[in-house]
Design an enzyme around this catalytic site. Structure first.
Site, short mmCIF file in Angstrom:
data_model
loop_
_atom_site.label_atom_id
_atom_site.label_comp_id
_atom_site.label_asym_id
_atom_site.label_seq_id
_atom_site.Cartn_x
_atom_site.Cartn_y
_atom_site.Cartn_z
N GLY A 86 0.81 -1.21 0.00
CA GLY A 86 0.00 0.00 0.00
C GLY A 86 0.84 1.26 0.00
O GLY A 86 2.07 1.22 0.04
N GLY A 88 2.67 3.62 1.49
CA GLY A 88 3.30 3.76 2.80
C GLY A 88 3.76 5.15 3.13
O GLY A 88 4.01 5.47 4.29
N LYS A 109 4.09 12.41 -2.59
CA LYS A 109 5.01 11.39 -2.08
C LYS A 109 5.86 11.97 -0.96
O LYS A 109 6.43 13.06 -1.10
CB LYS A 109 5.90 10.89 -3.22
CG LYS A 109 6.69 9.63 -2.89
CD LYS A 109 7.31 9.06 -4.14
CE LYS A 109 8.06 7.76 -3.84
NZ LYS A 109 8.63 7.16 -5.07
N ARG A 172 3.56 13.94 -7.59
CA ARG A 172 3.62 13.07 -8.77
C ARG A 172 2.26 13.08 -9.46
O ARG A 172 1.23 13.00 -8.80
CB ARG A 172 4.00 11.65 -8.35
CG ARG A 172 4.15 10.69 -9.52
CD ARG A 172 4.83 9.40 -9.09
NE ARG A 172 4.04 8.64 -8.14
CZ ARG A 172 4.50 7.57 -7.48
NH1 ARG A 172 5.75 7.19 -7.64
NH2 ARG A 172 3.72 6.91 -6.65
N ARG A 179 -1.82 -0.37 -9.87
CA ARG A 179 -0.68 -1.26 -10.05
C ARG A 179 -1.16 -2.71 -10.16
O ARG A 179 -2.27 -3.02 -9.73
CB ARG A 179 0.27 -1.14 -8.85
CG ARG A 179 0.65 0.31 -8.53
CD ARG A 179 0.99 0.45 -7.03
NE ARG A 179 1.27 1.84 -6.66
CZ ARG A 179 2.46 2.39 -6.71
NH1 ARG A 179 3.51 1.66 -7.09
NH2 ARG A 179 2.65 3.65 -6.37
N ASP A 248 4.19 -4.61 -7.31
CA ASP A 248 3.56 -3.38 -6.82
C ASP A 248 4.15 -2.15 -7.48
O ASP A 248 3.64 -1.04 -7.28
CB ASP A 248 3.69 -3.28 -5.29
CG ASP A 248 5.12 -3.34 -4.82
OD1 ASP A 248 5.75 -4.39 -5.04
OD2 ASP A 248 5.62 -2.36 -4.23
N ASN A 249 5.20 -2.32 -8.29
CA ASN A 249 5.79 -1.21 -9.03
C ASN A 249 5.49 -1.31 -10.52
O ASN A 249 6.19 -0.70 -11.33
CB ASN A 249 7.31 -1.18 -8.82
CG ASN A 249 7.70 -0.89 -7.39
OD1 ASN A 249 6.91 -0.32 -6.63
ND2 ASN A 249 8.90 -1.26 -7.00
N ASP A 258 7.55 4.58 -9.94
CA ASP A 258 8.36 4.27 -8.76
C ASP A 258 9.85 4.23 -9.09
O ASP A 258 10.47 3.17 -9.14
CB ASP A 258 7.91 2.97 -8.10
CG ASP A 258 6.55 3.11 -7.44
OD1 ASP A 258 6.23 4.21 -6.98
OD2 ASP A 258 5.80 2.12 -7.40
#
Length: 480
Positions: A86, A88, A109, A172, A179, A248-249, A258
């Site tokens: 998730g 983070g 971010k 961003r 994802r 996840d990326n 990412d």
């Protein structure tokens, strides 16, 4: 101009996020903004005015219509199931709706702790924030699908990594932050209806032309396969190594997302590992195409409750063809070949073999080749090689191949110089900008951003020279 923000994710996917506000940094101040992107998005100059402080860029204010949240997802990391991950340290502030119908996430971010921070502090340091801003804009200028960087702040908040570093935030922007790991999350929680709910959401907002198709899910997945293959093919042609291709990326839209321990090739080294935490070389430069397929297989597994295994496997079988087609076309462009002939792969492999043996610089080699003339046995590239006889032999075959094209030098050079950049974001260039920024001087950051926005123009400055010895020894990790 008033910016318009929507809340589609919040309204349509209530189980996919947690609501929360950003946590501001101490004495945050704006140090960089992406003026062309801001203009494209219609962002008023007043939002960047010094008298407004860090404002929305530092999580100190929200714009009308914003409703912040952190998204939940899971993923495979370095080939192993990692469970729930998730956002983070990132918070989706809102989804900007443009007049032409396009929509862009504004994702902050480094915005502080979230329920998904695990053992982290929810922060980002200035070093990694600068690296992401530079990489995303460099990739955009190279024509590669990517998230974008809109603005960046630094602060007096100390962040503890290998050393104490200043905390920072990056705004961003992307059409979507969905994802592969979003789908995996609910699949492994044994909630297939939510996986399908997310697929419906993605199709509705990003593939609306498929909504009324009987086999919409399969058609959508096939396009995800194609987009992923084409993006990774683009990485390979410019010498970009992502470094952390965990599921996840991986963007469902095929965006590069990412930016952590990434790197562009200096010497042509197919087994180049840019992430010094990647001890096994899983994410080496040459492994990226295979990892892309492996990640798509993990996504396919998550979609198996509503797409048949046979159909999923057939779609996955299209990956290699899509990747090789995109890669082959771009490499022919890099060589100045307007047609495809049987021996073209051998010609390219011959050049690669020379480059590996001589540790040739990947970017410089192709840029210098783009200035060659087919009627001349001399080439500005020749002086880059120690074994001139070996180069002359290869170049003679290359000139013979060019003669088959019956295309004049000017037309060929124009094509080659439009795909062979003179400038890429080498790690030492980023490091120099970071060190000066940490000392309070943002001049090099601005200059480097400006240079990276124009990568296909020849230059005489040190941005295009081979890296110094210290620049080749730089190590980059996931620490950010």
């Amino acid at each position: 101009m008033t910016l318009s923000f929507t809340t589609h994710w919040r309204d349509e996917l209530p189980d996919f996020y947690t609501s929360l506000l950003p946590t501001p940094l101490d004495n945050a101040r704006l140090i960089w903004r992406n003026a062309p992107l801001a203009q494209q998005l219609g962002v008023p100059d007043a939002l960047f005015a010094p008298e407004n402080g860090a404002g929305v860029w530092g999580g100190e204010a929200l714009l009308p219509g914003m409703s912040p949240l952190a998204q939940v997802y899971s993923g495979h990391q370095f080939g192993a199931w990692a469970g729930q991950l998730g956002d983070g340290r990132g918070i989706l502030l809102g989804e900007q709706q443009l007049a032409d119908g396009r929509r862009y996430d504004w994702h902050l971010k480094g915005a502080g702790l979230t329920p998904y921070s695990r053992m982290g502090d929810g922060r980002a340091v200035l070093r990694s924030t600068i690296r992401e801003s530079l990489a995303s804009e460099a990739m955009h200028a190279l024509g590669i699908p990517t998230t974008r960087a809109l603005a960046m702040v630094t602060s007096d908040t100390p962040i503890y990594r290998e050393r104490v570093e200043p905390g920072a935030m990056l705004m961003r922007v992307a059409e979507s932050h969905v994802r592969f790991g979003h789908f995996e999350h609910f699949y492994y929680r044994r909630e297939p209806q939510k996986v399908q709910q997310l697929a419906d959401y993605v199709i509705r907002h990003h593939w609306p032309q498929l909504q009324d198709e009987a086999d919409k899910y399969l058609l959508w997945f096939r396009d995800v396969v194609t987009r992923t293959a084409q993006t990774i093919a683009s990485w390979q042609t410019v010498g970009f190594a992502h470094g952390v291709m965990n599921t996840d990326n991986m963007s469902i839209l095929g965006l590069t997302i990412d930016y952590g321990p990434y790197g562009f090739l200096d010497d042509f080294q197919p087994d180049f590992i840019c992430n010094h935490s990647d001890y096994q070389g899983r994410y080496s430069f040459e492994n990226q195409p295979a990892v892309g397929l492996w990640n798509l297989q993990r996504l396919a597994q998550s979609l198996s409750p509503f797409i048949s295994a046979e159909a999923l496997n057939a779609a996955l079988d299209e990956y290699q063809h899509a990747l090789l087609t995109a890669y082959g076309q771009r490499m022919r462009d890099k060589l100045g070949l307007f047609s495809q002939q049987k021996g073209d792969n051998d010609l390219l492999d011959g050049l690669f073999a020379l480059m590996i043996r001589e540790k040739s610089d990947y970017t410089r080699t192709f840029r210098l080749l783009s200035h060659s003339e087919q009627l001349s046995a001399a080439s500005p590239l020749r002086d880059e090689f120690i074994d001139r006889a070996a180069f002359d032999s290869w170049f003679a075959g290359y000139r013979a191949r060019l003669r088959d094209e019956q295309v004049d030098d000017a037309q060929r050079q124009q094509r080659m110089q439009g795909v062979n950049p003179a400038l890429v974001l080498r790690n030492w260039l980023a490091q120099r900008a970071i060190e000066q920024a940490e000392a309070g001087d943002m001049g090099e950051l601005e200059r480097l951003h400006a240079a990276l926005a124009d990568p296909f123009t020849d230059r005489e400055d040190d941005y295009v020279r081979r890296p110094p010895d210290w620049g080749k020894r730089l190590e980059v990790s996931c620490s950010s």
